[in-house]
Design an enzyme around this catalytic site. Structure first.
Site: not given
Ligand code: ADP
Ligand code: ADP
Ligand code: ZN
Length: 215
Positions: A13, A88, A127, A160, A171
């Site tokens: 995203k 969400r 990431r 992160r 998640r």
């Protein structure tokens, strides 16, 4: 254009939002980025949000809806916006409809990026992002030119804290339970545009652009 970009954690995203905001010259509003900024600054809202983020859970609707409502009222959103990571939950989607109605505006398109779960786990685990400018990299799929340093500003790349295996899996579960029902919600409104996100980012981007040009 008033656009929502959806997809499970790690779907791309944020990566695609960079392309879209440049093409349409609209602000990129990421609730995840807003929460991380508040955590970094140590604001009361940041401290509250951090408890949920660390566990891979959603920040309560009331808090989240409030910050989005305030942000959409700002001057730079008047010609359009790109919402990333919001809504969400169904409650958030209904609140967004209410805000849009009050403003006399509507959502033009909802982009849904689809990626298989095993790839999502790889995306999250690799990431990293720049500590200073926030630019996002992947250790395997899109590494920086110099290991550990941002191509744009040479600052340090960090991971992160919620991209560890356990929280990433949580998640995904939260996405399946609480967020995926939104796909039907937007499908019923005729706004949903599904895009195969398991391809080169440029190809994903051109598919998104093509579907937005039709919106
Ligand atoms: P999201 O905002 O949906 O969580 P990101 O845009 O941050 O996802 O992407 C998650 C990770 O996957 C990042 O490390 C990013 O560099 C990488 N990534 C994004 N899109 C692709 C793609 N199409 N192919 C391979 N890796 C990608
Ligand atoms: P990703 O890019 O992996 O999809 P985000 O950066 O969008 O993740 O969000 C990170 C975390 O911030 C979420 O796990 C959640 O705790 C919180 N968050 C972000 N957006 C929302 C939202 N709309 N509602 C509730 N919590 C949110
Ligand atoms: Zn940087």
């Amino acid at each position: 254009m008033n656009i929502v970009i959806m997809g499970p954690p790690g779907a791309g995203k944020g990566t695609q939002a960079e392309f879209i905001k440049n093409k349409y010259q609209i602000p990129h509003i990421s609730t995840g980025d807003m929460f991380r900024e508040a955590v970094k600054k140590g604001t009361p809202m940041g401290k509250e949000a951090q408890k949920y983020m660390n566990e891979g859970k959603l920040v309560p609707d009331q808090v989240t809806i409030g910050i989005v409502e305030d942000r959409l009222a700002e001057a730079d959103c008047q010609a359009g916006f790109l919402l990333d990571g919001f809504p969400r939950t169904i409650v958030q989607a209904q609140a967004l409809d209410g805000v849009m109605e009050k403003l006399g505006r509507k959502i033009d398109a909802v982009i849904n990026i689809t990626v298989p779960d095993n790839i999502l786990i790889q995306r999250m685990s690799g990431r990293v992002s720049c500590k200073e400018c926030g630019k996002v990299y992947h250790l395997v799929f899109s590494p920086p030119a110099v290991e550990g340093k941002c191509d744009e500003c040479s600052a340090e790349l960090i991971q992160r804290s919620d991209d560890n295996a356990e929280t990433a899996a949580k998640r995904l579960q939260v996405y399946n339970e609480q967020t995926s029902p939104l796909l039907d919600y937007y499908q019923d409104k005729g706004l949903l545009r599904n895009v195969d996100g398991d391809r080169d980012p440029k190809l994903v981007g051109s598919d998104i652009a093509a579907s937005l040009d039709k919106a």
